[in-house]
Design a protein around this motif. Sequence first.
Motif, PDB file in Angstrom:
ATOM      1  N   GLU A   1       0.831  -1.211   0.000  1.00 30.70           N
ATOM      2  CA  GLU A   1       0.000   0.000   0.000  1.00 30.70           C
ATOM      3  C   GLU A   1       0.864   1.258   0.000  1.00 30.70           C
ATOM      4  O   GLU A   1       0.654   2.177  -0.804  1.00 30.70           O
ATOM      5  CB  GLU A   1      -0.913  -0.002   1.229  1.00 30.70           C
TER       6      GLU A   1
ATOM      7  N   GLY B   1      -3.583   3.530  -3.038  1.00 32.35           N
ATOM      8  CA  GLY B   1      -3.123   2.791  -1.866  1.00 32.35           C
ATOM      9  C   GLY B   1      -4.220   1.929  -1.276  1.00 32.35           C
ATOM     10  O   GLY B   1      -3.994   0.760  -0.933  1.00 32.35           O
TER      11      GLY B   1
ATOM     12  N   TYR C   1      -4.259  -2.198  -1.017  1.00 31.88           N
ATOM     13  CA  TYR C   1      -4.466  -2.917   0.253  1.00 31.88           C
ATOM     14  C   TYR C   1      -5.675  -3.852   0.150  1.00 31.88           C
ATOM     15  O   TYR C   1      -5.610  -5.002   0.600  1.00 31.88           O
ATOM     16  CB  TYR C   1      -4.668  -1.920   1.387  1.00 31.88           C
TER      17      TYR C   1
END
Length: 313
Positions: free
Chosen positions: A265, A280, A284
């Motif tokens: 991330e 990001g 994730y």
Amino acid sequence: MPSGLVALFDDVAVIARAASASVDDIAAAAGRAGSKTAGVVIDDAAVTPSYVTGLSPARELPIIWAITKGSLFNKLIILLPGAILLSEFLPWLIIWILMLGGAFLCYEGAEKVLEKLGGAKHGKTLEDEIQDPAEFEKQRIAGAVRTDLILSAEIMAITLNEIDLDVWWERGIALAIVAVVVTVVVYGAVALIVKMDDVGLHLTKKENTTAQNFGHFLVNAVPKLLVALSVIGTVAMLWVGGGIIVHGTHEVGFDLLYDIAHGAEYAVQGIAGSLAGIAGWFTYAAISAVIGLILGAIITFVLHKVIGYEGAH
């Protein structure tokens, strides 16, 4: 006497301000927790329409209402008291319950993926012939309420893990707010989805050309929407389940999965510029889903190939 009366009014004002602050705290906590349950809510909304597939359109709304009542009973009567007791006396157990529920979501999601890829189907499917409609309806409702109990337990555990309220009754009110709002949103959305084709069919019989065209659009869109919801629900199960496992293992001292997910991330955020936040988060979520798929596939293999469990869908 006046001074005593003034003091009384001051005390009342203090109590009123404290109560107002408590209400604000409860509302804020419920809002934060509700946002954290979004993935499970998507899964719940995506799964539920399948329980009225193959049944008479006239029975769709009564069945959804029966499932809704079962869901409220699950959350408010079965799970809410247990959650309050757990937070008071065994708060350390919450993370383990979360991970257990997360593992179940991983298993459910992975099983669906494997079935789509040609793996064996387990339990009853929608293609099975309906011998007794009344009994079939009861089985569908019972199955939906059982599934809802598991998803509701996960929602309540996530909520309990997110709220930061010291007083047990405040936690109880926050849990109840999330429980009612989630139930209304999920099953209200499900009711709209399953009746969209009926509304569309009704509009196709109107004389107005615009109404007819919109009716045809709805009729054609519903099957595609149900397929899309099924895919979204599967992805949500893997993403949420994997994310719970990543976070939970970190909380209990095993950091490998957490470091992998957050390391990727942060790496993506470093090169994404103005899109760092979205990129990001997506990274994730994607890694969490992959972790969920791997764990779920392992659980599926153990249950079906090693233990021989066939399921009861």
